[in-house]
Design a protein around this motif. Structure first.
Motif, short mmCIF file in Angstrom:
data_model
loop_
_atom_site.label_atom_id
_atom_site.label_comp_id
_atom_site.label_asym_id
_atom_site.label_seq_id
_atom_site.Cartn_x
_atom_site.Cartn_y
_atom_site.Cartn_z
N GLU A 107 1.21 -1.55 0.13
CA GLU A 107 0.05 -0.20 0.26
C GLU A 107 0.57 1.51 -0.03
O GLU A 107 0.39 2.12 -0.43
N ARG A 108 1.70 1.02 0.82
CA ARG A 108 2.77 2.47 0.47
C ARG A 108 3.46 2.63 -0.49
O ARG A 108 3.40 3.54 -0.91
N LEU A 109 3.63 1.78 -0.95
CA LEU A 109 4.72 1.54 -2.72
C LEU A 109 3.60 1.79 -3.03
O LEU A 109 3.76 2.32 -4.04
N ARG A 110 2.42 2.03 -2.99
CA ARG A 110 1.22 1.62 -4.78
C ARG A 110 1.07 3.18 -4.71
O ARG A 110 0.84 3.82 -5.76
N ARG A 111 0.75 3.75 -3.47
CA ARG A 111 0.20 4.70 -3.54
C ARG A 111 1.35 6.11 -4.23
O ARG A 111 1.81 7.39 -4.76
N LYS A 112 3.52 5.67 -3.29
CA LYS A 112 4.05 5.96 -3.84
C LYS A 112 4.26 6.02 -5.14
O LYS A 112 4.95 7.63 -6.32
N PHE A 113 4.16 5.01 -6.03
CA PHE A 113 4.60 5.05 -7.18
C PHE A 113 3.40 5.68 -7.88
O PHE A 113 2.75 6.63 -9.09
N ASP A 114 2.40 6.22 -7.45
CA ASP A 114 1.00 6.75 -7.87
C ASP A 114 1.54 8.48 -8.10
O ASP A 114 0.96 9.56 -8.59
N GLU A 115 2.09 8.91 -6.92
CA GLU A 115 2.75 10.54 -6.31
C GLU A 115 3.28 10.89 -7.69
O GLU A 115 3.64 12.10 -7.98
N ASN A 116 3.90 9.97 -8.45
CA ASN A 116 5.64 9.86 -9.36
C ASN A 116 4.90 9.31 -10.39
O ASN A 116 5.78 9.42 -11.43
N GLY A 117 3.45 8.83 -10.35
CA GLY A 117 3.19 9.55 -12.23
C GLY A 117 3.09 8.26 -13.03
O GLY A 117 3.50 7.98 -14.15
N TYR A 118 3.73 7.26 -12.22
CA TYR A 118 3.29 5.75 -12.27
C TYR A 118 1.99 5.01 -13.17
O TYR A 118 1.74 4.87 -11.55
N GLU A 119 2.31 3.74 -13.55
CA GLU A 119 0.92 3.26 -14.11
C GLU A 119 0.60 2.19 -13.93
O GLU A 119 1.78 1.66 -14.68
N SER A 120 -0.69 1.81 -13.50
CA SER A 120 -0.61 0.48 -13.26
C SER A 120 -0.23 -0.31 -14.30
O SER A 120 -1.38 -0.75 -15.06
N VAL A 121 0.69 -1.73 -14.57
CA VAL A 121 0.34 -2.42 -15.58
C VAL A 121 0.24 -3.89 -14.95
O VAL A 121 1.22 -4.48 -14.22
N ALA A 122 -0.60 -5.28 -15.27
CA ALA A 122 -0.47 -6.38 -15.11
C ALA A 122 -0.07 -7.69 -16.35
O ALA A 122 -0.94 -7.67 -17.02
N SER A 123 1.24 -7.89 -16.94
CA SER A 123 1.05 -9.31 -17.39
C SER A 123 0.67 -10.62 -17.57
O SER A 123 0.77 -11.09 -16.41
N ALA A 124 0.27 -11.01 -18.14
CA ALA A 124 -0.21 -12.37 -18.05
C ALA A 124 0.99 -12.91 -16.73
O ALA A 124 2.20 -13.83 -17.18
N THR A 125 0.29 -14.84 -16.42
CA THR A 125 0.92 -15.10 -15.67
C THR A 125 1.67 -16.26 -16.19
O THR A 125 2.53 -16.87 -15.94
N LEU A 126 0.91 -16.89 -17.57
CA LEU A 126 1.54 -17.79 -18.38
C LEU A 126 1.89 -17.39 -19.74
O LEU A 126 0.86 -16.39 -19.92
N GLU A 127 2.65 -17.74 -19.87
CA GLU A 127 2.91 -16.78 -21.39
C GLU A 127 3.49 -18.55 -21.98
O GLU A 127 3.75 -19.39 -21.60
N TYR A 128 3.66 -18.20 -23.36
CA TYR A 128 4.42 -19.38 -24.49
C TYR A 128 6.07 -19.17 -24.56
O TYR A 128 6.67 -18.82 -23.67
N PHE A 129 6.23 -20.89 -24.13
CA PHE A 129 7.70 -20.89 -24.13
C PHE A 129 8.99 -20.35 -24.47
O PHE A 129 9.83 -19.69 -24.45
N SER A 130 8.05 -20.42 -25.91
CA SER A 130 8.80 -19.49 -27.24
C SER A 130 9.50 -18.30 -26.75
O SER A 130 10.08 -18.02 -27.64
N ALA A 131 8.41 -17.12 -25.87
CA ALA A 131 8.66 -16.14 -25.64
C ALA A 131 9.77 -15.70 -25.04
O ALA A 131 10.59 -14.64 -25.10
N TYR A 132 10.71 -16.75 -24.13
CA TYR A 132 11.38 -16.72 -22.90
C TYR A 132 12.87 -17.34 -24.06
O TYR A 132 13.63 -17.43 -23.52
#
Length: 391
Positions: free
Chosen positions: A26-51
């Protein structure tokens, strides 16, 4: 039946630990937001070939692999920065993007003295930016984030992969031997490092420059010592960049939080410039790591200069516990104990207090669960059929 155990390297998060982790996030989320960072969430599963089929491929032995119903090989998210580079290159508009995330990554081998296979992270990525000021801002923000999390007695250790790569250019090593040498230098294993260099036919001057790396740590004076060890243009450029970043951080008021270690060398194909770690006294692994990775998004079809860092939330929690600075448990504003037949009276009062922003706990006296005198609360109430009485 036998009580089932968890696989090695993963843990359940129990209530007190979960409470502390939530407060840190919660502290970090507030800090990120105050400094102009936008939240993003990547997929938990990806294709093996992507890595596995990219230039910056992750070691296969570190990937959790599984197959979908069509037999295609998948992996659990092994790296947040690579995932965000993919998102930026394929789904975001060109230009500057400042992103933040709270996620888990999965590492089959774990790593460090504090070894986990599921690693809870928060992090930021500054995409579309380059230059010393961008690097200095990122490091300064990393310091502010560790302070926001509640940590003291920490230092940000800085290096630059360009210095090692430049010194390496003088040694005539293959990329495979260069990676092997990097591991020996990180382990401070001079004997095996020297063996690799001599086998490759490196000059005595080049061997001396490489073997001097593990001793290149300390304050900003280390940078001048490093400059004197080699005439390689790439290495000299890296030192000049570090000195510019050091000057900026000093003028910004962060000189006391920074040290330098040119002998701690990150994976060569991943980072392209400055690298840094957040170290806390008495902890055997960094609580924060980051750096510049200008070429990472190239693997996904777009060139995006970038710099960022990730914070290990459980490692921060361990460090806070060792420093005696865990987030304090907030007291309840009120506790209400209901007598038999007065449940709806107590419930309505609890709902009213909660709607007013109060932290309230509702208990039933006849379950044997309520000792009103021992309950930590600012106010105590008793609910009867006649109403709610303050005690």
């Amino acid at each position: 039946m036998a009580i089932p155990k968890l696989p090695a390297g993963v843990q359940d998060v129990l209530p007190e630990e979960s409470r502390c982790l939530d407060l840190i996030a919660e502290r970090l989320r507030r800090k990120f937001d105050e400094n102009g960072y936008e939240s993003v969430a990547s997929a938990t599963l990806e294709y093996f070939s992507a890595y596995s089929e990219i230039r910056n491929a992750l070691p296969e032995e570190r990937l959790f692999k599984l197959a979908d119903l069509n037999g295609r090989l998948l992996v659990l998210r092994p790296d947040a920065t690579l995932a965000i580079s993919r998102i930026a290159a394929t789904k975001l508009s060109q230009g500057q993007n400042r992103l933040c995330y709270f996620t888990s990554k999965f590492d089959l081998q774990g790593g460090g003295e504090i070894s986990n296979r599921e690693i809870l992270q928060a992090g930021v990525e500054r995409l579309g930016e380059s230059g010393a000021f961008s690097d200095a801002q990122t490091i300064a923000f990393a310091i502010e984030c560790l302070k926001t999390a509640g940590l003291g007695d920490f230092v940000i250790d800085l290096g630059h992969v360009g210095y090692f790569k430049g010194v390496l250019e003088e040694c005539g090593l293959s990329s495979e031997d260069g990676e092997l040498l990097r591991r020996q230098i990180n382990r401070k294993d001079g004997e095996n490092a020297e063996r690799i260099l001599k086998k490759a036919g490196a000059s005595a001057a080049a061997v001396n420059s490489v073997l001097a790396l593990p001793a290149l740590f300390g304050g900003a004076e280390v940078l001048e010592r490093a400059r004197a060890l080699t005439q390689n243009a790439r290495a000299q450029s890296a030192i000049a960049h570090l000195q510019e970043v050091d000057s900026l951080l000093s003028r910004m008021g962060y000189a006391n939080y920074v040290s330098y270690d040119l002998g701690a060398v990150r994976r060569l194909s991943y980072y392209s410039g400055i690298v840094f770690s957040g170290l806390v006294r008495g902890l055997g692994a960094p609580v924060l790591s980051g750096g510049r990775y200008d070429d990472l998004a190239d693997d996904f079809g777009k060139h995006i200069p970038a710099v960022g860092f990730a914070l290990g939330l459980k490692r921060i929690l361990i460090a806070l516990e060792r420093q005696g600075n865990l987030p304090a448990r907030a007291r309840l504003d009120a506790v209400i104990v209901c007598e038999k037949g007065a449940e709806e009276v107590g419930y309505r009062e609890a709902l009213r207090l909660a709607d007013a922003g109060k932290r309230v706990k509702l208990l039933a006296s006849y379950y044997g669960e309520a000792d009103l005198s021992q309950t930590e609360a600012k106010e105590r109430f008793k609910a009867t059929r006649k109403g709610v009485e303050k005690l």
